[in-house]
Design a protein around this motif. Structure first.
Motif, mmCIF file in Angstrom:
data_model
loop_
_atom_site.group_PDB
_atom_site.id
_atom_site.type_symbol
_atom_site.label_atom_id
_atom_site.label_comp_id
_atom_site.label_asym_id
_atom_site.label_seq_id
_atom_site.Cartn_x
_atom_site.Cartn_y
_atom_site.Cartn_z
ATOM 1 N N ASN A 439 0.800 -1.223 0.000
ATOM 2 C CA ASN A 439 0.000 0.000 0.000
ATOM 3 C C ASN A 439 0.835 1.276 0.000
ATOM 4 O O ASN A 439 0.295 2.384 0.069
ATOM 5 C CB ASN A 439 -0.942 0.030 1.211
ATOM 6 N N SER A 440 2.145 1.116 -0.079
ATOM 7 C CA SER A 440 3.018 2.285 -0.205
ATOM 8 C C SER A 440 3.219 2.696 -1.655
ATOM 9 O O SER A 440 3.970 3.632 -1.934
ATOM 10 C CB SER A 440 4.378 2.013 0.463
ATOM 11 N N GLY A 441 2.556 1.986 -2.576
ATOM 12 C CA GLY A 441 2.562 2.434 -3.959
ATOM 13 C C GLY A 441 3.404 1.597 -4.887
ATOM 14 O O GLY A 441 3.805 0.481 -4.558
ATOM 15 N N TYR A 442 3.686 2.169 -6.060
ATOM 16 C CA TYR A 442 4.460 1.477 -7.088
ATOM 17 C C TYR A 442 5.135 2.497 -7.989
ATOM 18 O O TYR A 442 4.782 3.668 -8.018
ATOM 19 C CB TYR A 442 3.585 0.539 -7.908
ATOM 20 N N GLY A 443 6.131 1.999 -8.719
ATOM 21 C CA GLY A 443 6.956 2.885 -9.541
ATOM 22 C C GLY A 443 8.156 3.346 -8.736
ATOM 23 O O GLY A 443 8.208 3.189 -7.506
ATOM 24 N N ARG A 444 9.142 3.878 -9.429
ATOM 25 C CA ARG A 444 10.361 4.331 -8.768
ATOM 26 C C ARG A 444 10.772 5.708 -9.277
ATOM 27 O O ARG A 444 10.542 6.056 -10.440
ATOM 28 C CB ARG A 444 11.512 3.335 -8.996
ATOM 29 N N GLU A 445 11.383 6.450 -8.376
ATOM 30 C CA GLU A 445 11.967 7.739 -8.720
ATOM 31 C C GLU A 445 13.440 7.717 -8.325
ATOM 32 O O GLU A 445 13.877 6.851 -7.568
ATOM 33 C CB GLU A 445 11.202 8.857 -8.009
ATOM 34 N N HIS A 446 14.213 8.634 -8.849
ATOM 35 C CA HIS A 446 15.652 8.738 -8.587
ATOM 36 C C HIS A 446 16.446 7.585 -9.213
ATOM 37 O O HIS A 446 15.894 6.592 -9.686
ATOM 38 C CB HIS A 446 15.953 8.804 -7.091
ATOM 39 N N GLY A 447 17.753 7.749 -9.168
ATOM 40 C CA GLY A 447 18.674 6.696 -9.574
ATOM 41 C C GLY A 447 18.589 6.268 -11.026
ATOM 42 O O GLY A 447 19.025 5.179 -11.382
ATOM 43 N N GLY A 448 18.016 7.120 -11.863
ATOM 44 C CA GLY A 448 17.855 6.762 -13.269
ATOM 45 C C GLY A 448 16.573 6.011 -13.557
ATOM 46 O O GLY A 448 16.192 5.857 -14.723
ATOM 47 N N PHE A 449 15.877 5.561 -12.517
ATOM 48 C CA PHE A 449 14.648 4.797 -12.715
ATOM 49 C C PHE A 449 13.472 5.723 -13.021
ATOM 50 O O PHE A 449 12.664 5.458 -13.907
ATOM 51 C CB PHE A 449 14.345 3.948 -11.473
ATOM 52 N N GLY A 450 13.385 6.827 -12.290
ATOM 53 C CA GLY A 450 12.283 7.760 -12.487
ATOM 54 C C GLY A 450 12.295 8.419 -13.849
ATOM 55 O O GLY A 450 11.247 8.770 -14.391
ATOM 56 N N ILE A 451 13.473 8.557 -14.421
ATOM 57 C CA ILE A 451 13.586 9.255 -15.698
ATOM 58 C C ILE A 451 12.984 8.447 -16.845
ATOM 59 O O ILE A 451 12.673 8.992 -17.903
ATOM 60 C CB ILE A 451 15.064 9.607 -15.959
ATOM 61 N N ARG A 452 12.802 7.140 -16.624
ATOM 62 C CA ARG A 452 12.207 6.286 -17.665
ATOM 63 C C ARG A 452 10.771 5.885 -17.364
ATOM 64 O O ARG A 452 10.180 5.096 -18.091
ATOM 65 C CB ARG A 452 13.045 5.019 -17.833
ATOM 66 N N GLU A 453 10.191 6.415 -16.291
ATOM 67 C CA GLU A 453 8.814 6.030 -15.953
ATOM 68 C C GLU A 453 7.812 6.544 -16.985
ATOM 69 O O GLU A 453 6.833 5.878 -17.288
ATOM 70 C CB GLU A 453 8.445 6.558 -14.557
ATOM 71 N N PHE A 454 8.036 7.756 -17.504
ATOM 72 C CA PHE A 454 7.080 8.355 -18.424
ATOM 73 C C PHE A 454 7.744 8.664 -19.766
ATOM 74 O O PHE A 454 7.792 9.813 -20.214
ATOM 75 C CB PHE A 454 6.476 9.614 -17.818
ATOM 76 N N VAL A 455 8.280 7.629 -20.387
ATOM 77 C CA VAL A 455 8.804 7.738 -21.751
ATOM 78 C C VAL A 455 8.258 6.587 -22.586
ATOM 79 O O VAL A 455 7.835 5.548 -22.060
ATOM 80 C CB VAL A 455 10.354 7.704 -21.791
ATOM 81 N N ASN A 456 8.243 6.800 -23.877
ATOM 82 C CA ASN A 456 7.873 5.758 -24.832
ATOM 83 C C ASN A 456 9.161 5.049 -25.240
ATOM 84 O O ASN A 456 10.023 5.629 -25.894
ATOM 85 C CB ASN A 456 7.194 6.395 -26.036
ATOM 86 N N VAL A 457 9.305 3.795 -24.820
ATOM 87 C CA VAL A 457 10.499 3.022 -25.168
ATOM 88 C C VAL A 457 10.278 2.465 -26.584
ATOM 89 O O VAL A 457 9.617 1.449 -26.769
ATOM 90 C CB VAL A 457 10.745 1.884 -24.147
ATOM 91 N N LYS A 458 10.817 3.178 -27.559
ATOM 92 C CA LYS A 458 10.582 2.842 -28.957
ATOM 93 C C LYS A 458 11.567 1.792 -29.450
ATOM 94 O O LYS A 458 12.759 1.882 -29.203
ATOM 95 C CB LYS A 458 10.701 4.083 -29.848
ATOM 96 N N SER A 459 11.035 0.835 -30.159
ATOM 97 C CA SER A 459 11.857 -0.201 -30.800
ATOM 98 C C SER A 459 11.928 0.065 -32.289
ATOM 99 O O SER A 459 10.906 0.024 -32.982
ATOM 100 C CB SER A 459 11.245 -1.585 -30.527
ATOM 101 N N ILE A 460 13.140 0.355 -32.779
ATOM 102 C CA ILE A 460 13.330 0.666 -34.200
ATOM 103 C C ILE A 460 14.287 -0.352 -34.774
ATOM 104 O O ILE A 460 15.403 -0.524 -34.279
ATOM 105 C CB ILE A 460 13.885 2.097 -34.368
ATOM 106 N N THR A 461 13.839 -1.060 -35.802
ATOM 107 C CA THR A 461 14.712 -2.092 -36.397
ATOM 108 C C THR A 461 14.955 -1.788 -37.862
ATOM 109 O O THR A 461 14.135 -1.169 -38.546
ATOM 110 C CB THR A 461 14.075 -3.492 -36.272
ATOM 111 N N GLN A 462 16.123 -2.225 -38.356
ATOM 112 C CA GLN A 462 16.452 -2.052 -39.773
ATOM 113 C C GLN A 462 17.343 -3.205 -40.224
ATOM 114 O O GLN A 462 18.055 -3.813 -39.431
ATOM 115 C CB GLN A 462 17.194 -0.719 -39.959
ATOM 116 N N LYS A 463 17.274 -3.498 -41.483
ATOM 117 C CA LYS A 463 18.070 -4.582 -42.050
ATOM 118 C C LYS A 463 19.427 -4.048 -42.498
ATOM 119 O O LYS A 463 19.554 -2.908 -42.929
ATOM 120 C CB LYS A 463 17.350 -5.207 -43.266
#
Length: 463
Positions: A439-463
């Motif tokens: 009940n203390s919640g979820y998600g992380r802040e600080h340490g580089g973890f918070g900076i990726r909580e609200f980003v679109n992790v895009k997968s781009i592939t090419q041959k």
């Protein structure tokens, strides 16, 4: 409800003097919506700036905080009553967050390349998603908004802040500092709004994520409202953190650290020590030392350098704290020191220790947000860990033992909480993750973890 006749107006009150600081008016739905649009429009340009350019501005925010630290420290102490020395400590932590994010943040957001199994090339790109809405509490007027906003600004997002109304001045001051430091105008917006308008902001199509620090009840409300519109949330909620004193602990050290961990920020910290679980064989020795230290805390004016404990932030919060103490006593708890509201001006509450704690008491199962320590006797080390985990919360905790390898093993494999301090206590570190479980919640802040909580992790592939 407002403290004034007009429900659209409210005033901020100095909890040490009960005097009015300022009065404000809530903005309406239309004005709030306009600010969201302005943040979104600023975001459309900000997201295209380089990581290096964002880093320069984030670093300059830290420099601006350094220049304004005297007036900001005074304002925080005036609005919520923290010791003036601790207001300065809070600012230093925020400057550290800016400096860490300005450099390390770039590393966490840089593109990553991975070879594909069929001989192609893959690129992972961290793309900002838009405007992030933060709902923050009053207990750390600067740190709470800095914690989520600096990470999200570095990630390329726009940021909205709904701060607790009793620290409205601190919120507005932060917007000034951000823009004086070079952050694009309107990218960061302060929303002085009521709860109904807040729900509308969550539903606004331009808002892409919501982060809240607050009570479990507030977290559940925000989680439901966000889920209805399929938006991600990060929640940092309450806790009743357990500090365990094992049979081989250095008792003098443990008692001193536990007392400091309980009364820091006038006892009003989510991740503060609250339950002190002490093994039977050392219980009496710890109790004597701990109560002596807690009794010696100097209650008074938070601007006085000799004061060790300032006021509770609001009158209603003091009443709620005292009610939980009284209900615990009615169910068998015993007050060892403190426990009475002083007959003085200001919302003061003394450092308090209660024992004979049982699971049916608020002192065992609920969060006591103030300088009240619940002292709990455990049969042995295993029983101490059982009691520590017997909680709906799981934000932080501590272990005291001369055998640090044993303590670390307990922390890693048995302690069901997010942050654990060995023979010490701590609040937050820019390079370490911050957050909890249950009940203390979820998600992380600080340490580089918070900076990726609200980003679109895009997968781009090419041959």
């Amino acid at each position: 409800m407002s403290d004034m006749n007009n429900e659209n107006e409210f005033k901020t009150i100095n909890p040490a003097t009960e005097e009015t600081i300022a009065q404000y008016t809530y903005i309406n739905s239309e004005e709030a919506t306009k600010k969201v649009k302005e943040s979104h429009n600023a975001f459309l340009e900000w997201k295209l700036t380089s990581l290096e350019e964002r880093g320069k501005i984030i670093k300059s925010i830290g420099q601006a905080l350094e220049k304004k630290k005297d007036e900001y420290a005074q304002l925080m102490t005036q609005e919520m009553g923290k010791l003036l020395s601790q207001s300065y400590q809070e600012i230093e932590l925020c400057i550290g967050i800016c400096n860490y994010t300005a450099t390390e943040g770039i590393k966490h957001l840089q593109d990553e390349e991975r070879p594909l199994y069929d001989g192609g090339k893959g690129t992972i790109h961290y793309s900002p998603i838009g405007v992030i809405y933060g709902i923050q509490p009053w207990n750390f007027p600067l740190y709470q908004p800095i914690r989520y906003s600096i990470a999200n600004l570095m990630a390329g997002n726009g940021v909205l802040l709904k701060h607790a109304k009793n620290v409205t001045g601190s919120a507005l001051k932060l917007k000034e500092i951000y823009e004086d430091a070079g952050l694009p105008k309107d990218l960061f917006q302060v929303l002085v709004i009521n709860h109904d308008v807040s729900d509308e902001i969550i539903a606004n199509d331009l808002v892409k994520g919501i982060t809240l620090t607050g009570s479990s009840g507030a977290g559940k409300h925000v989680a439901v409202k966000s889920a209805e519109v399929l938006k991600k949330t990060v929640l940092e909620l309450g806790s009743n953190d357990a500090y365990i004193v094992l049979d081989d602990a250095d008792i003098d050290m443990a008692a001193q650290i536990c007392a400091e961990a309980r009364i820091y920020n006038n006892g009003q910290t989510c991740v503060a020590a609250k339950r002190f679980i002490v093994v039977d064989s050392v219980y009496n020795k710890f109790k004597t030392k701990f109560v002596s230290i807690m009794e010696s805390m100097q209650l008074g004016d938070p601007t006085n350098e000799n004061t060790t404990l300032g006021p509770i932030a609001r009158k209603d919060l003091r009443e709620e704290l005292h009610d939980k103490v009284q209900k615990s006593v009615e169910k068998g708890a015993k007050i060892l020191c403190g426990g009475e509201i002083p007959n003085t001006k200001g919302y003061y509450y003394p450092s308090t220790v209660i024992e004979n704690i049982t699971p049916d008491q608020p002192a065992y199962s609920e969060e006591l947000f103030g300088p009240v320590a619940s002292l709990i006797k455990a049969k042995n080390n295993d029983d101490a860990m059982r009691i520590a985990n017997d909680s709906k919360f799981g934000l932080g905790g501590g272990i005291f033992s001369k055998d640090e390898d044993k303590a670390i093993n307990l922390a890693k494999n048995y302690f069901d909480t997010g942050m654990i301090h060995i023979n010490s206590y701590g609040l937050a570190y820019p390079n370490m993750p911050f957050g909890g479980v249950k009940n203390s919640g979820y998600g992380r802040e600080h340490g580089g973890f918070g900076i990726r909580e609200f980003v679109n992790v895009k997968s781009i592939t090419q041959k």
